[in-house]
Design a protein around this motif. Structure first.
Motif, mmCIF file in Angstrom:
data_model
loop_
_atom_site.group_PDB
_atom_site.id
_atom_site.type_symbol
_atom_site.label_atom_id
_atom_site.label_comp_id
_atom_site.label_asym_id
_atom_site.label_seq_id
_atom_site.Cartn_x
_atom_site.Cartn_y
_atom_site.Cartn_z
ATOM 1 N N ASN A 8 0.846 -1.194 0.000
ATOM 2 C CA ASN A 8 0.000 0.000 0.000
ATOM 3 C C ASN A 8 0.881 1.245 0.000
ATOM 4 O OD1 ASN A 8 0.801 0.603 2.596
ATOM 5 N ND2 ASN A 8 -0.904 -0.498 3.513
ATOM 6 N N ARG A 9 0.213 2.364 -0.060
ATOM 7 C CA ARG A 9 0.937 3.614 -0.209
ATOM 8 C C ARG A 9 1.947 3.816 0.921
ATOM 9 N NH1 ARG A 9 0.840 9.016 -1.815
ATOM 10 N NH2 ARG A 9 1.290 10.409 -0.111
ATOM 11 N N ARG A 10 1.482 3.561 2.144
ATOM 12 C CA ARG A 10 2.365 3.832 3.261
ATOM 13 C C ARG A 10 3.589 2.906 3.219
ATOM 14 N NH1 ARG A 10 0.196 2.710 8.204
ATOM 15 N NH2 ARG A 10 -1.750 3.674 7.579
ATOM 16 N N ASP A 11 3.327 1.637 2.902
ATOM 17 C CA ASP A 11 4.436 0.684 2.786
ATOM 18 C C ASP A 11 5.432 1.144 1.730
ATOM 19 O OD1 ASP A 11 3.415 -1.029 4.643
ATOM 20 O OD2 ASP A 11 2.274 -2.191 3.168
ATOM 21 N N PHE A 12 4.858 1.573 0.617
ATOM 22 C CA PHE A 12 5.720 1.960 -0.496
ATOM 23 C C PHE A 12 6.618 3.116 -0.076
ATOM 24 C CE2 PHE A 12 6.926 4.176 -4.322
ATOM 25 C CZ PHE A 12 7.162 3.168 -5.237
ATOM 26 N N LEU A 13 5.985 4.099 0.550
ATOM 27 C CA LEU A 13 6.766 5.273 0.947
ATOM 28 C C LEU A 13 7.816 4.888 1.973
ATOM 29 C CD1 LEU A 13 3.955 7.960 1.128
ATOM 30 C CD2 LEU A 13 5.545 7.482 -0.723
ATOM 31 N N LYS A 14 7.421 4.001 2.880
ATOM 32 C CA LYS A 14 8.345 3.563 3.916
ATOM 33 C C LYS A 14 9.529 2.817 3.281
ATOM 34 C CE LYS A 14 7.077 0.440 6.880
ATOM 35 N NZ LYS A 14 6.047 -0.293 7.585
ATOM 36 N N MET A 15 9.184 1.944 2.354
ATOM 37 C CA MET A 15 10.226 1.123 1.738
ATOM 38 C C MET A 15 11.184 1.939 0.886
ATOM 39 S SD MET A 15 7.972 -2.104 0.564
ATOM 40 C CE MET A 15 9.228 -2.889 -0.417
ATOM 41 N N THR A 16 10.622 2.901 0.198
ATOM 42 C CA THR A 16 11.469 3.620 -0.745
ATOM 43 C C THR A 16 12.117 4.827 -0.110
ATOM 44 O OG1 THR A 16 9.580 4.925 -1.450
ATOM 45 C CG2 THR A 16 10.086 2.953 -2.730
ATOM 46 N N GLY A 17 11.617 5.195 1.067
ATOM 47 C CA GLY A 17 12.163 6.375 1.714
ATOM 48 C C GLY A 17 11.872 7.639 0.933
ATOM 49 N N LEU A 18 10.822 7.607 0.140
ATOM 50 C CA LEU A 18 10.544 8.757 -0.711
ATOM 51 C C LEU A 18 9.704 9.809 -0.024
ATOM 52 C CD1 LEU A 18 9.918 7.329 -4.246
ATOM 53 C CD2 LEU A 18 11.764 8.783 -3.473
ATOM 54 N N GLY A 19 9.158 9.476 1.142
ATOM 55 C CA GLY A 19 8.351 10.467 1.839
ATOM 56 C C GLY A 19 7.212 10.928 0.973
ATOM 57 N N THR A 20 7.091 12.208 0.818
ATOM 58 C CA THR A 20 5.948 12.747 0.079
ATOM 59 C C THR A 20 6.330 13.047 -1.355
ATOM 60 O OG1 THR A 20 6.589 14.889 0.883
ATOM 61 C CG2 THR A 20 4.830 13.769 2.077
ATOM 62 N N ALA A 21 6.951 12.110 -2.000
ATOM 63 C CA ALA A 21 7.413 12.358 -3.378
ATOM 64 C C ALA A 21 6.306 12.230 -4.402
ATOM 65 C CB ALA A 21 8.548 11.410 -3.721
ATOM 66 N N ALA A 130 14.415 -5.938 -4.763
ATOM 67 C CA ALA A 130 14.982 -6.525 -3.545
ATOM 68 C C ALA A 130 13.897 -7.108 -2.650
ATOM 69 C CB ALA A 130 15.794 -5.473 -2.790
ATOM 70 N N SER A 131 12.741 -6.444 -2.580
ATOM 71 C CA SER A 131 11.705 -6.964 -1.689
ATOM 72 C C SER A 131 11.104 -8.246 -2.262
ATOM 73 C CB SER A 131 10.636 -5.907 -1.404
ATOM 74 O OG SER A 131 9.777 -5.753 -2.492
ATOM 75 N N ALA A 132 10.947 -8.302 -3.569
ATOM 76 C CA ALA A 132 10.424 -9.530 -4.167
ATOM 77 C C ALA A 132 11.419 -10.674 -3.952
ATOM 78 C CB ALA A 132 10.157 -9.317 -5.658
ATOM 79 N N LYS A 133 12.708 -10.364 -4.061
ATOM 80 C CA LYS A 133 13.723 -11.410 -3.870
ATOM 81 C C LYS A 133 13.682 -11.934 -2.428
ATOM 82 C CE LYS A 133 18.329 -10.605 -3.691
ATOM 83 N NZ LYS A 133 19.657 -10.276 -4.257
ATOM 84 N N LYS A 178 2.000 -15.237 -0.867
ATOM 85 C CA LYS A 178 1.144 -15.251 0.334
ATOM 86 C C LYS A 178 1.789 -14.502 1.500
ATOM 87 C CE LYS A 178 -1.313 -19.540 -0.609
ATOM 88 N NZ LYS A 178 -0.486 -20.618 -1.202
ATOM 89 N N LEU A 179 3.062 -14.195 1.374
ATOM 90 C CA LEU A 179 3.775 -13.567 2.490
ATOM 91 C C LEU A 179 3.471 -12.077 2.569
ATOM 92 C CD1 LEU A 179 7.247 -15.272 1.918
ATOM 93 C CD2 LEU A 179 5.580 -15.790 3.733
ATOM 94 N N PRO A 180 3.571 -11.528 3.783
ATOM 95 C CA PRO A 180 3.406 -10.065 3.893
ATOM 96 C C PRO A 180 4.625 -9.370 3.288
ATOM 97 C CG PRO A 180 4.040 -10.998 6.004
ATOM 98 C CD PRO A 180 3.844 -12.163 5.067
ATOM 99 N N LEU A 181 4.427 -8.123 2.911
ATOM 100 C CA LEU A 181 5.565 -7.362 2.390
ATOM 101 C C LEU A 181 6.642 -7.254 3.450
ATOM 102 C CD1 LEU A 181 4.296 -4.208 0.529
ATOM 103 C CD2 LEU A 181 5.732 -6.036 -0.354
ATOM 104 N N PRO A 182 7.864 -7.487 3.095
ATOM 105 C CA PRO A 182 8.920 -7.406 4.108
ATOM 106 C C PRO A 182 9.136 -5.981 4.601
ATOM 107 C CG PRO A 182 9.829 -7.959 1.924
ATOM 108 C CD PRO A 182 8.346 -7.871 1.772
ATOM 109 N N ASP A 183 9.598 -5.916 5.811
ATOM 110 C CA ASP A 183 9.951 -4.631 6.402
ATOM 111 C C ASP A 183 11.127 -4.043 5.610
ATOM 112 O OD1 ASP A 183 11.057 -2.607 7.999
ATOM 113 O OD2 ASP A 183 10.250 -3.546 9.815
ATOM 114 N N ALA A 184 11.024 -2.752 5.349
ATOM 115 C CA ALA A 184 12.073 -2.098 4.544
ATOM 116 C C ALA A 184 13.457 -2.297 5.160
ATOM 117 C CB ALA A 184 11.772 -0.617 4.412
ATOM 118 N N LYS A 185 13.507 -2.380 6.484
ATOM 119 C CA LYS A 185 14.801 -2.485 7.174
ATOM 120 C C LYS A 185 15.499 -3.814 6.875
ATOM 121 C CE LYS A 185 13.325 -1.203 11.424
ATOM 122 N NZ LYS A 185 12.008 -0.570 11.243
#
Ligand code: FES
Ligand code: FES
Lengths: 746, 162
Positions: A8-21, A130-133, A178-185
């Protein structure tokens, strides 16, 4: 069947570190998201894939589908962004299908403009890969009940290193999805030495189809029940249809009906121009029908007398009156009071049109509660919003399918042609394809702004510029969207007019207002080309009048040190201006051209340089004036655009920018008389041909800085490198483009 | 009904004999590999072969094709492996790709008529084809790499006819 993507949007922003890009991501990937281009069998199989995130889908047959969300117009972006994903995913390039995404905000910004794609999406694409891997490795670890660290992903497989067990990505796809999106960290990225595709000259995914004529551009769309439209538009800005007679047109076999398009709204934005459309059973009948139309226009008197050559001449000769000061430094009066010498010149450039090889074309199918379009758009989101507003629909009711673009150069960022197809489809209740003719594109464009620039320099005893007093008059792009004040925007002025790379202690820069009398649009490199032409000409004039080598004069005029902004180098923005990088670019062309090279009689070398889109470019060109005819013999161009994702495509962009720049400088002029463009096709608005194409030598400077622009920065210095070379070859100083108005072009 | 032979296949066509072949191909036969760039013979995007000679299909009325052999990009080779198509891939010629069908058809006609053209002859033969993206240096290099190499006859299958 595609399943829910968990990103979702929040995950994406968190993962990419793009903030409000500006990224807004929805949570689902619908089957419709796969329908963007006609699916080949292979792709159809891939569309049954499981989503690991919105960009990465893996089918049990082991094929990986990577979504391409930016528009392809020859820059190779449909290939180069997937290169990043595939690399971080450790996928096998031969098992990858690339699918064009539809216009949808879940992908983030899709406006393919401003040489931004790699600058803005390098890191997000790495995250996707990287997250898919990681999910595939997690799936393998769970399947084998072994620690994650022991599961290594490589070449499209995950292997348990102690036991040697391994599963392909396809075999792991179901469990991984089926797995949840991994934590960006938890994500880890490759070191540059490990890159397999990033930085490599991968072939464009579309090459094989292109050479077989098997591609689908906007103009190639065909859907069931579709009819064809050709539109006669008001030649003058703001013109409306007063009356029309289509009786003769309707007699032409194949012509179905005529439809009046209300339009001519000002400011025009992307709304349709007023006109009359002929609807027919094929494109040719529609075009023939159009020729038989008779239309009486109601013109806007404010634009109906516009004469662009007269306007430019007047600005060249007129004293500055209403100018607004847009930049100052030091004390300009003091600089001139102490000057050992002064130098002054005025330059001008005309309007230009993009001349994409594929003219604008769009197909629309409007129903009571939906609209689907197929079009060669650079900015699908703007098109989608425009259509939704026009029809009173929600965004979800509008589907924008992005075809390949037969050239863009900024023209196809403006979806007025899509709006036309929508208006017509709604009016007649059928799917409609609108095809622009070359004449339409040339006469009803979004024109690159003309520019008149005046420069006056105060020089010290060593001929260095100590004071620069400059003015620019050029219609602003803002006139397209807001009531026109005639003044340019800061960002427009910042494209090389107020943002100077030289060490000049005292300066004053002013903007003289000019009201636009046509639709002004951005074209490749936008105002950079205008400003780079004038300033590089001016520098060359000063150098030559003082018998200084022009290339050396540029080098000596650059700051000796990197600007000290008080930050440590680690904190320094990779995009901050670096005189050192510019000097390196200059050195590169100096080397390949052998500057100052010896020449035969009637030959000469010219130099120019410019920084734009955060990239550094230098150009040295050699011309001949033998037989009173200008021939461009060689153009050497260097670019530092930071790290390079696909060197072959950057090289191609440099070659293309040189030729685009030569077309503009040598041949390019759209002039207006009585409010209308005077040119119509390639005979009076010519493009450079292969017989005029010089030897081009490209140097790509290797750099570890962040990726910067490649599609546009090559073009701005080209024009002045040629006019400067003409002087070196014993020809006249040309201050007013195009060169063809002064010299015969060979 | 009149018939036109395209890439070796006869197509019955019911249309105004003045209709340019470009639009017959694109709109009536769905063979969209041949492109529209100007409609005035100025850009070469619409280049096809008529009895082996390169012509601008935007200027060529359908009537001219009755009884003639037409080859389009879709039929340049049976499986997309004409030496020029291979050279185009090897030299990574295309950018947007829009002009490339016309470029390839002009180049193929050149080499068929003159298998060992000089540099000037190459430029001359290609001078009617505009590439706005600026792929000229690579077009020239790709043609040179093939000049002198044996060229296949155009295929006579129906690959391009959808
Ligand atoms: S479309 Fe035929 S020459 Fe341009
Ligand atoms: S590749 Fe784009 S016009 Fe030639």
């Amino acid at each position: 069947m595609a399943r829910l993507s968990k990103l979702n949007r929040r995950d994406f922003l968190k993962m990419t570190g793009l903030g409000t890009a500006g990224l807004a991501l929805q949570t689902t990937v619908s089957q419709a998201a796969y329908g963007a281009l006609a699916l080949s069998t292979q792709q159809a199989a891939a569309s049954q894939a499981l989503s690991l995130n919105i960009f990465v889908h893996i089918a049990v047959n082991n094929r990986v589908t990577i979504m391409a969300h930016r528009s392809e117009m020859g820059q190779g972006i449909r290939t180069s962004l997937p290169q990043i994903v595939a690399d971080e995913l450790d996928a096998d390039w031969d098992k990858i299908d690339i699918l064009q995404a539809q216009g949808d905000e879940k992908y983030g910004d899709q406006n393919t403009d401003g040489s931004n794609s790699v600058r803005n999406f390098f890191q997000p694409m790495r995250v996707m890969g990287a997250s898919a891997k990681l999910m595939l490795r997690q799936a393998a670890a769970a399947t084998w009940q072994v620690p994650l660290e022991s599961c290594i992903a490589k070449d499209h497989r995950v292997t348990h290193s102690p036991s040697g067990k391994s599963l392909s990505y396809g075999e792991l796809a179901q469990a991984a999805a089926k797995l949840p999106l991994p934590d960006a960290k938890l994500l880890s990225f490759k070191n540059p030495q490990e890159f397999k595709y990033i930085g490599k000259p991968m072939a464009m995914a579309d090459f094989a189809d292109i050479v077989r004529g098997n591609t689908s551009f906007g103009i190639d769309t065909k859907i069931p029940d579709m009819v064809y439209a050709s539109i006669e538009r008001s030649p003058i800005l703001g013109g409306k249809v007063k009356s029309f007679d289509a009786s003769k047109a309707l007699l032409i076999p194949g012509v179905i009906q005529a439809v009046k398009i209300d339009g001519g709204i000002e400011p025009a934005g992307f709304t349709p121009l007023a006109g009359v459309a002929i609807i027919a059973t094929n494109t040719w009948a529609a075009m023939e029908g159009r020729k038989a139309l008779s239309i009486t226009w109601a013109n806007n008197p404010a634009h109906a007398n516009f004469d662009s050559r007269a306007a430019i001449s007047k600005l060249i000769s007129a004293p500055v009156t209403e100018a607004k000061t847009v930049a100052t430094r030091g004390d300009i009066a003091q600089a001139f009071a102490t000057a050992a010498q002064t130098y002054e010149a005025t330059y001008s450039l005309p309007h230009l049109e993009h001349a994409t090889m594929e003219p604008p074309a769009a197909t629309a199918k409007v129903t009571a509660n939906s609209c689907e379009v197929w079009a060669c758009v650079q900015d699908p989101m703007t098109a989608r919003k425009l259509i939704a507003d026009m029809l009173g629909f929600k965004l979800e009711q509008v589907t924008v399918n992005i075809t390949l673009l037969g050239g863009g150069f900024g023209r196809k960022s403006k979806p007025d042609f899509v709006a036309e197809a929508v208006v017509l489809s709604k009016a007649i209740g059928k799917p409609v394809k609108v095809t622009w003719t070359r004449e339409d594109a040339t006469r009803n464009g979004y024109y690159h702004a003309f520019s008149v620039q005046h420069y006056k320099a105060a020089l010290d005893a060593k001929h260095q510029i100590i004071g620069l007093d400059s003015s620019v008059a050029s219609p602003s792009i803002i006139s397209l969207f807001k009531p026109d004040t005639g003044y340019m925007q800061d960002w427009e002025l910042g494209q090389g007019f107020t943002s100077l790379v030289y060490k000049i202690p005292h300066l004053r820069a002013r903007n003289i207002p000019v009201i636009a009398h046509t639709r002004i649009g951005w074209m490749r490199s936008v105002y950079n080309g205008n400003h780079a032409f004038a300033l590089n000409s001016f520098m060359d004039e000063i150098a030559r009048s003082n018998k200084i080598d022009p290339l050396q004069y540029h080098v000596d005029s650059l700051p000796a040190e990197e600007p000290n902004d008080g930050k440590s180098s680690a904190e320094k923005n990779d995009f901050a201006y670096s005189p050192l990088r510019l000097k390196n670019a200059i050195k590169a062309v100096q080397k390949t051209s052998g500057w100052p090279a010896k020449v035969n009689a009637s030959e000469g070398w010219g130099f120019a340089t410019h920084r734009s889109f955060d990239s550094y470019v230098a150009v040295a060109s050699k011309v001949s004036l033998a037989n009173k005819e200008l021939r461009v013999l060689e153009v050497h161009i260097s670019i530092d655009c930071g790290q390079i994702l696909n060197p072959d495509r950057v090289q191609a962009q440099m070659e293309g920018s040189v030729i685009f720049g030569l077309s503009a400088a040598l041949l390019g002029e759209i002039s207006f008389k009585e409010g209308a463009a005077e040119q119509s096709s390639f005979h009076d608005y010519p493009m450079l041909r292969i017989t005029q194409s010089p030897k081009i030598v490209v140097t790509l400077i290797s750099s570890d800085k962040k990726h910067s622009g490649a599609g546009e920065p090559g073009m701005p210095p080209v024009g002045a490198s040629i006019t400067n070379a003409i002087v070196a070859a014993g020809g006249p100083r040309i201050r007013d483009l195009p060169i063809k108005n002064h010299l015969k072009i060979g | 009904m009149n018939k036109v032979k395209i890439n070796g296949v006869e197509h019955p066509i019911d249309a105004d004999p003045n209709m340019p072949l470009l639009w017959v191909l694109r709109d009536l036969l769905n063979m969209t590999g041949t492109k529209f760039g100007c409609g005035r013979g100025l850009c070469g995007a619409c280049t096809i072969h008529l009895n082996g000679q390169p012509v601008r299909s935007c200027l060529m009325p359908l009537a001219v094709a009755f009884g003639a052999e037409i080859t389009t990009i879709e039929g340049l080779s049976a499986s997309g492996d004409h030496p020029l198509q291979q050279a185009w891939l090897a030299h990574k010629v295309p950018q947007c790709g829009y002009c490339q069908s016309g470029q390839l058809m002009s180049a193929a006609a050149l080499l068929k008529n003159n298998p060992t053209p000089s540099d000037a002859e190459i430029k001359d033969a290609m001078s009617g084809n505009i590439c706005r993206c600026g792929t000229y240096p690579r077009i020239e290099a790709a043609i040179k790499s093939v000049a002198g190499v044996q060229i296949h006859q155009p295929a006579t299958n129906s690959k391009g006819a959808i």
